[in-house]
Scaffold this motif. Sequence first.
Motif, PDB file in Angstrom:
ATOM      1  N   LEU A 210       3.052  -0.827 -27.390  1.00  0.00           N
ATOM      2  CA  LEU A 210       3.751   0.153 -28.377  1.00  0.00           C
ATOM      3  C   LEU A 210       3.125  -0.708 -29.697  1.00  0.00           C
ATOM      4  CD1 LEU A 210       5.559   1.858 -29.658  1.00  0.00           C
ATOM      5  CD2 LEU A 210       7.478   0.007 -29.336  1.00  0.00           C
ATOM      6  N   LEU A 211       3.146  -2.054 -29.639  1.00  0.00           N
ATOM      7  CA  LEU A 211       2.555  -2.756 -30.822  1.00  0.00           C
ATOM      8  C   LEU A 211       1.146  -2.308 -31.043  1.00  0.00           C
ATOM      9  CD1 LEU A 211       3.058  -6.486 -31.818  1.00  0.00           C
ATOM     10  CD2 LEU A 211       0.963  -5.417 -32.112  1.00  0.00           C
ATOM     11  N   ALA A 212       0.404  -2.235 -30.335  1.00  0.00           N
ATOM     12  CA  ALA A 212      -1.043  -1.790 -30.250  1.00  0.00           C
ATOM     13  C   ALA A 212      -1.291  -0.487 -30.807  1.00  0.00           C
ATOM     14  CB  ALA A 212      -1.807  -1.923 -28.828  1.00  0.00           C
ATOM     15  N   SER A 213      -0.211   0.218 -30.208  1.00  0.00           N
ATOM     16  CA  SER A 213      -0.355   1.789 -30.739  1.00  0.00           C
ATOM     17  C   SER A 213      -0.173   1.976 -32.379  1.00  0.00           C
ATOM     18  CB  SER A 213       0.458   2.624 -30.038  1.00  0.00           C
ATOM     19  OG  SER A 213       1.893   2.529 -30.519  1.00  0.00           O
ATOM     20  N   VAL A 214       0.895   1.128 -32.688  1.00  0.00           N
ATOM     21  CA  VAL A 214       1.395   1.021 -34.378  1.00  0.00           C
ATOM     22  C   VAL A 214       0.047   0.699 -34.988  1.00  0.00           C
ATOM     23  CG1 VAL A 214       2.828   0.170 -35.745  1.00  0.00           C
ATOM     24  CG2 VAL A 214       3.766   0.651 -33.843  1.00  0.00           C
ATOM     25  N   VAL A 215      -0.578  -0.694 -34.522  1.00  0.00           N
ATOM     26  CA  VAL A 215      -1.668  -1.110 -35.409  1.00  0.00           C
ATOM     27  C   VAL A 215      -2.814  -0.018 -35.271  1.00  0.00           C
ATOM     28  CG1 VAL A 215      -3.221  -3.141 -35.187  1.00  0.00           C
ATOM     29  CG2 VAL A 215      -0.875  -3.541 -34.877  1.00  0.00           C
ATOM     30  N   MET A 216      -3.265   0.486 -34.291  1.00  0.00           N
ATOM     31  CA  MET A 216      -4.396   1.273 -34.185  1.00  0.00           C
ATOM     32  C   MET A 216      -4.090   2.865 -34.822  1.00  0.00           C
ATOM     33  SD  MET A 216      -6.698  -0.763 -32.890  1.00  0.00           S
ATOM     34  CE  MET A 216      -7.867   0.488 -32.555  1.00  0.00           C
ATOM     35  N   ALA A 217      -2.864   2.950 -35.050  1.00  0.00           N
ATOM     36  CA  ALA A 217      -2.794   4.297 -35.649  1.00  0.00           C
ATOM     37  C   ALA A 217      -2.684   4.413 -37.412  1.00  0.00           C
ATOM     38  CB  ALA A 217      -1.337   4.986 -35.142  1.00  0.00           C
ATOM     39  N   ALA A 218      -3.058   3.144 -37.878  1.00  0.00           N
ATOM     40  CA  ALA A 218      -2.948   3.253 -39.505  1.00  0.00           C
ATOM     41  C   ALA A 218      -4.118   4.073 -39.767  1.00  0.00           C
ATOM     42  CB  ALA A 218      -2.960   1.807 -39.923  1.00  0.00           C
TER      43      ALA A 218
ATOM     44  N   GLU B  83      13.349   4.141 -33.531  1.00  0.00           N
ATOM     45  CA  GLU B  83      14.303   4.809 -32.645  1.00  0.00           C
ATOM     46  C   GLU B  83      14.900   3.327 -31.908  1.00  0.00           C
ATOM     47  OE1 GLU B  83      11.955   7.204 -30.278  1.00  0.00           O
ATOM     48  OE2 GLU B  83      11.879   8.750 -31.764  1.00  0.00           O
ATOM     49  N   LYS B  84      14.303   2.555 -31.682  1.00  0.00           N
ATOM     50  CA  LYS B  84      15.225   1.425 -31.095  1.00  0.00           C
ATOM     51  C   LYS B  84      16.050   0.766 -31.977  1.00  0.00           C
ATOM     52  CE  LYS B  84      14.107  -2.844 -28.517  1.00  0.00           C
ATOM     53  NZ  LYS B  84      12.993  -3.870 -27.826  1.00  0.00           N
TER      54      LYS B  84
ATOM     55  N   GLY C 298       9.504  12.257 -40.516  1.00  0.00           N
ATOM     56  CA  GLY C 298       9.970  13.683 -39.940  1.00  0.00           C
ATOM     57  C   GLY C 298      10.504  13.771 -38.615  1.00  0.00           C
ATOM     58  N   ALA C 299      11.216  12.465 -38.362  1.00  0.00           N
ATOM     59  CA  ALA C 299      12.163  12.449 -37.280  1.00  0.00           C
ATOM     60  C   ALA C 299      13.490  12.586 -37.386  1.00  0.00           C
ATOM     61  CB  ALA C 299      11.683  11.428 -36.353  1.00  0.00           C
TER      62      ALA C 299
ATOM     63  N   PRO D 172       3.274   7.194 -38.526  1.00  0.00           N
ATOM     64  CA  PRO D 172       4.198   7.969 -37.552  1.00  0.00           C
ATOM     65  C   PRO D 172       4.131   7.105 -36.122  1.00  0.00           C
ATOM     66  CG  PRO D 172       2.837   9.348 -38.535  1.00  0.00           C
ATOM     67  CD  PRO D 172       2.337   8.030 -38.890  1.00  0.00           C
ATOM     68  N   ALA D 173       3.052   6.338 -35.973  1.00  0.00           N
ATOM     69  CA  ALA D 173       3.203   5.527 -34.576  1.00  0.00           C
ATOM     70  C   ALA D 173       4.548   4.398 -34.499  1.00  0.00           C
ATOM     71  CB  ALA D 173       2.192   4.774 -34.372  1.00  0.00           C
ATOM     72  N   ALA D 174       5.101   4.237 -35.614  1.00  0.00           N
ATOM     73  CA  ALA D 174       6.305   3.445 -35.584  1.00  0.00           C
ATOM     74  C   ALA D 174       7.491   3.987 -35.193  1.00  0.00           C
ATOM     75  CB  ALA D 174       6.481   2.863 -36.830  1.00  0.00           C
TER      76      ALA D 174
END
Length: 366
Positions: free
Chosen positions: A9-17, A70-71, A92-93, A63-65
């Motif tokens: 999850l952390l990687a997805s947040v970092v890579m989605a910037a 949600e947590k 947008g959520a 958006p990757a965050a």
Amino acid sequence: MVLFGGMLLLASVVMAAPSIQAPADPAAALGRRALAFLAGRAADPDPEVRAAVAAAWGEIGNPAAKPLLEKAAADRNDYVRIEAAASLELLGARGAHVLEEIVSKSSATTGAHLSPAEEMRVLAHDKARVAAIRKLAGMGSERVVALLEKTLEDRSPSVRDATAVALCRLGFDEFSSRFLEALSDPDESVRSAAAKALGEIALPAAAEPLMRIAGEDSAAVRAEVMRSLGALEDDIVVDTLVKGVQDDKARVRLMAAGGLARHASSSAAMPMLRRLAKDEKTPDLALKAMEGLARRGETVGLSLAERTLSGPDIDGRMIALDVIAAVRTDAALELLKGAMERDAAPRVRVQAAALIVKRLQKGGAQ
């Protein structure tokens, strides 16, 4: 398995910037480090830090965050949930339902004879409900209005007042009259609260009434007047803010300087802002002025902000970060990096990380 999932999850947040993706770029690497730092602080033991992180994701707009938010929206601390819910809405959520739940949940302890501990719990919960109402004010919907119609009759005066402010912000102008009338109340605490509320509403019609009481005896009222005048867009308030900067009370001067900085586009504000920025005997005022000047595009030095970052006052360091963030140079970015990596206060480090990401999304340094 939980740890592995968390790392993914952390990687997805970092890579989605979206704006900091070139791996060979030092600025891109710094942006990724800042995102990773924020993601790693999402489970900080201090709820104030978790709340700051949740707020930062909404400001950054990644958006990757959403899974992290949600947590956080299920956190045990109301303020973390409030910031997470507001950020989810910005991305947008769905988040408004979390705020509605906090507002709807009145304290279970409502008897007339409360112990001191029970009173503190009730006050703390009502304070959280007020914070949630303020967030809902920016999310106008039939559900929100229906909920606010109920809290207009709440047993808590602070909840009722926050509700009236929220309804004014949603376009129900009939509630603003109560705050305008309260500016002439004989109780200075009522006048102060009314002045503060009018600033939160940012009611244009409040400019003249607020200016009329800008010189009254109560310093608490004068401070709230200055804060609220600063929130109004009309440059008619600038002369009053200039006078406020010369008040004999430090808090009034600080509120006036902050308001004047928000009117930096006005030519009438510039002479006082430049004068304040040069007077390092009053560093808080100087930093506020520097921020306004920098956002206007004027060149300001960073020496005072850098020294303030090394000082013991956390609030002062947060003000310094705002100045540094407004200066678009490599030196400023380096100072933000140092604050993120080395400051003793996690809250300062979180703010520095968020400012780095936002800076790089806007195009980095010059």
